[in-house]
Design an enzyme around this catalytic site. Structure first.
Site, mmCIF file in Angstrom:
data_model
loop_
_atom_site.group_PDB
_atom_site.id
_atom_site.type_symbol
_atom_site.label_atom_id
_atom_site.label_comp_id
_atom_site.label_asym_id
_atom_site.label_seq_id
_atom_site.Cartn_x
_atom_site.Cartn_y
_atom_site.Cartn_z
ATOM 1 N N SER A 147 24.945 -0.222 -78.304
ATOM 2 C CA SER A 147 25.418 1.004 -78.948
ATOM 3 C C SER A 147 26.579 0.713 -79.892
ATOM 4 O O SER A 147 26.420 -0.030 -80.849
ATOM 5 C CB SER A 147 25.796 2.039 -77.884
ATOM 6 O OG SER A 147 26.081 3.291 -78.461
ATOM 7 N N ASP A 294 26.282 5.727 -85.231
ATOM 8 C CA ASP A 294 26.667 4.457 -84.628
ATOM 9 C C ASP A 294 25.480 3.499 -84.759
ATOM 10 O O ASP A 294 24.412 3.876 -85.247
ATOM 11 C CB ASP A 294 27.121 4.664 -83.188
ATOM 12 C CG ASP A 294 26.025 5.164 -82.278
ATOM 13 O OD1 ASP A 294 25.030 5.712 -82.777
ATOM 14 O OD2 ASP A 294 26.155 5.012 -81.045
ATOM 15 N N ASP A 296 23.078 2.217 -82.992
ATOM 16 C CA ASP A 296 21.734 2.541 -82.500
ATOM 17 C C ASP A 296 21.357 3.983 -82.809
ATOM 18 O O ASP A 296 20.307 4.458 -82.361
ATOM 19 C CB ASP A 296 21.589 2.235 -81.012
ATOM 20 C CG ASP A 296 22.422 3.139 -80.124
ATOM 21 O OD1 ASP A 296 23.513 3.555 -80.570
ATOM 22 O OD2 ASP A 296 22.001 3.429 -78.993
ATOM 23 N N ASP A 298 22.208 6.933 -81.927
ATOM 24 C CA ASP A 298 22.101 8.053 -80.991
ATOM 25 C C ASP A 298 23.308 8.980 -81.082
ATOM 26 O O ASP A 298 23.324 10.041 -80.456
ATOM 27 C CB ASP A 298 21.859 7.582 -79.557
ATOM 28 C CG ASP A 298 22.999 6.772 -78.977
ATOM 29 O OD1 ASP A 298 23.930 6.398 -79.720
ATOM 30 O OD2 ASP A 298 22.961 6.478 -77.759
#
Length: 548
Positions: A147, A294, A296, A298
């Protein structure tokens, strides 16, 4: 003890399947770097509700192929022991170092254990993986990502068949199976047998993403977008164009995935400096909004024009975006439960109450929010928003970006802005201002010591406000599961503080909220000054009380 440490390192070296980490560990053994070896072999990277996350490198306290193979074997044993043998597991991955290798190892172990496995077609956002689990009827999913963690880290996030992240007792059960894994040579890892999904799964996700928008609604809004060197740029662009928006203007220096994140120290839009290039691009083209995901994708960050800010732009807090999205959904006549976490603003509860919608508070993390009965909308202050739980039962920075863009376009058509709507919300419900005191540590014992100090010598006042109640979250409060942390309510509802250790980083986090009644728009400047003074004093007093 030195001989035991060297022997343990040699045993690990003998079964490490990765030539890179074998070379790294061999050098540490050869040079007898006992301090480094002791750190890497001081225990085992623990599997919990956040899965695995840690620094890349050799040894059981690092993220590496050996650790991932054991985790996959433990997950496979858990699934097969839960009557899921033969079921499908979808595996996704981002563009960090070793992500593809970890994903392939996971697929091989799952197939070797009698399950079916399917890899996403390429490095893709976490929400695509969460969506694919539900669309394909999988029994579980794995996302290889760290992440927003620093470049040196990687991670391993596990979802079950409902498309939501694991919670107790599943985490402990999986951890038990991981601990029972024997020598890696005994873990079957065929060289083939899993599928690689086609682009149709991405196309299906993109088709679903537009479902959060109103057909025929306004789309004229100009946006600068940064993916922060992550995997979100292509998917975000495709989602916006498909929905009828102008294509966002990408921050070119950060649009392509790069595991070294060369332009930023921490790939998190909340961190100082992370948005500098985006704001530079915004000054050149003067958009309506700046959006960031960010790595990834999400999470979604939003910045709005602000002449008083040094950069000319102000980052909205996650709680502000959460309130904006909630208000927009209420106006769109959304039905179902609204939910947030105990560390997020209490404002969402007031919005839900006024709209006569069910409301719930959970522990921190979407693994809890996703399990709220009848969920329609959820958010957490750390820039995570779930606006389509039937499609993605997790935070999704792409659909959230679409929805905030629709709101901005609607307001723009009426000569208004997101900032204007925030003012309206403050007048209607009171100004709910939030902030965070976050302390990063090298020595994790400092976090425990700070919490113990607060428990043994609880503060009676903070920021000049009496502490009305001090709740130890370890005891389970309000029907919530026990968790490590403390919550203080102050001054008859004038403020609230929650203190807890981070679940993914070596940080102690203190979440602060000040609530100031607002008579009308003319009173907002004074209310903001009062709230800012309260938050600053809360942070100072709390830091002193915790010995930080």
């Amino acid at each position: 003890m030195q001989d035991d440490l060297i022997a343990e390192a040699r045993a690990w070296l003998a079964e490490d399947p990765d030539p890179d980490t074998r070379e790294e560990l061999a050098k540490l053994i050869e040079t007898e770097d006992l301090e480094e070896l002791a750190d890497r072999f001081s225990g085992t990277l623990q599997f919990g509700t956040a899965g695995l996350r840690g620094e890349l490198g050799a040894g059981p306290m690092r993220m590496n192929r050996a650790v991932v193979i054991r985790a996959a074997a433990g997950l496979a044993a858990y699934l097969c022991g839960s009557s899921q043998a033969g079921g499908l597991v979808v595996v996704g991955y981002d563009a960090r170092h070793k992500s593809l290798e970890f994903a392939r190892d996971t697929a091989a172990v799952l197939v070797g254990a009698g399950l079916r496995a399917a890899l996403l077609p390429r490095p893709l956002p976490t929400p695509v993986l969460a969506y694919a689990i539900r669309r394909l009827g999988a029994v579980a999913g794995v996302m290889v990502t760290a992440s927003h963690n620093p470049p040196r880290d990687n991670g391993y996030k596990v979802y079950l068949g409902d498309g939501s992240q694991i919670v107790p007792p599943a985490d402990a059960d999986i951890a038990g199976h991981i601990a029972a894994v024997g020598p890696l040579a005994d873990v079957p890892r065929p060289e083939q047998g899993w599928d690689t999904l086609g682009e149709d799964v991405v196309d299906a996700y993109l088709g679903r993403s537009g479902a959060v928008l109103t057909d025929g609604g306004p789309r004229q809004v100009r946006i600068v977008h940064t993916a922060l060197h992550g995997v979100g740029a292509d998917t975000v662009r495709s989602a916006f164009v498909r929905a009828g928006f102008p294509a966002p203007v990408a921050v070119a220096e950060q649009a392509e995935p790069d595991p070294d994140f060369p332009t930023i120290a921490f790939p998190n839009p909340e961190e100082p400096g992370a948005m500098d290039l985006a704001f530079g691009a915004a000054r050149a083209i003067v958009p309506d909004l700046v959006l960031a995901n960010d790595p990834d994708a999400d999470r979604c960050a939003v910045a709005v024009p602000d002449d008083t800010a040094e950069e000319g732009w102000r980052m909205l807090r996650g709680d502000e975006v959460g309130a904006l999205l909630a208000t927009h959904l209420v106006h769109k006549r959304a039905a179902g439960a609204f939910a947030t976490t105990i560390v997020s603003s209490s404002l969402l509860g007031r919005i839900a109450q006024a709209a006569q919608l069910p409301y719930a508070e959970t522990l921190t993390g979407f693994k809890w929010l996703a399990r709220v009965d009848g969920l329609r909308y959820a958010y957490e202050e750390a820039l995570g928003y779930c606006v389509d739980p039937e499609g993605v039962r997790d935070k999704d920075g792409i659909t959230a970006a679409l929805l905030i863009a629709e709101l901005a376009a609607e307001l723009k058509g009426n000569g208004r802005t997101l900032s204007d709507l925030l003012d309206d919300i403050a007048v209607e419900y009171g100004l709910h201002a939030t902030d965070q005191l976050s302390v990063r540590v090298e020595d994790l014992s400092l976090i425990g010591a700070a919490l113990e100090r607060l428990r043994s010598r609880p503060p009676r006042t903070l920021a000049g406000l009496p502490v009305d109640s001090a709740e130890d979250l370890r005891e389970g409060v309000g029907g919530l599961p026990p968790t490590d942390g403390l919550r203080y309510r102050l001054g008859g509802g004038a403020a609230r503080v929650v203190v807890r250790p981070s679940g993914t980083e070596p940080k102690l986090k203190c979440y602060l909220e000040a609530v100031v009644p607002v008579a009308d728009a003319a009173a907002l400047p004074d209310a903001r000054r009062q709230a800012r003074d309260t938050l600053d004093t809360l942070a100072r007093d709390l830091g002193t009380a915790a010995g930080l």
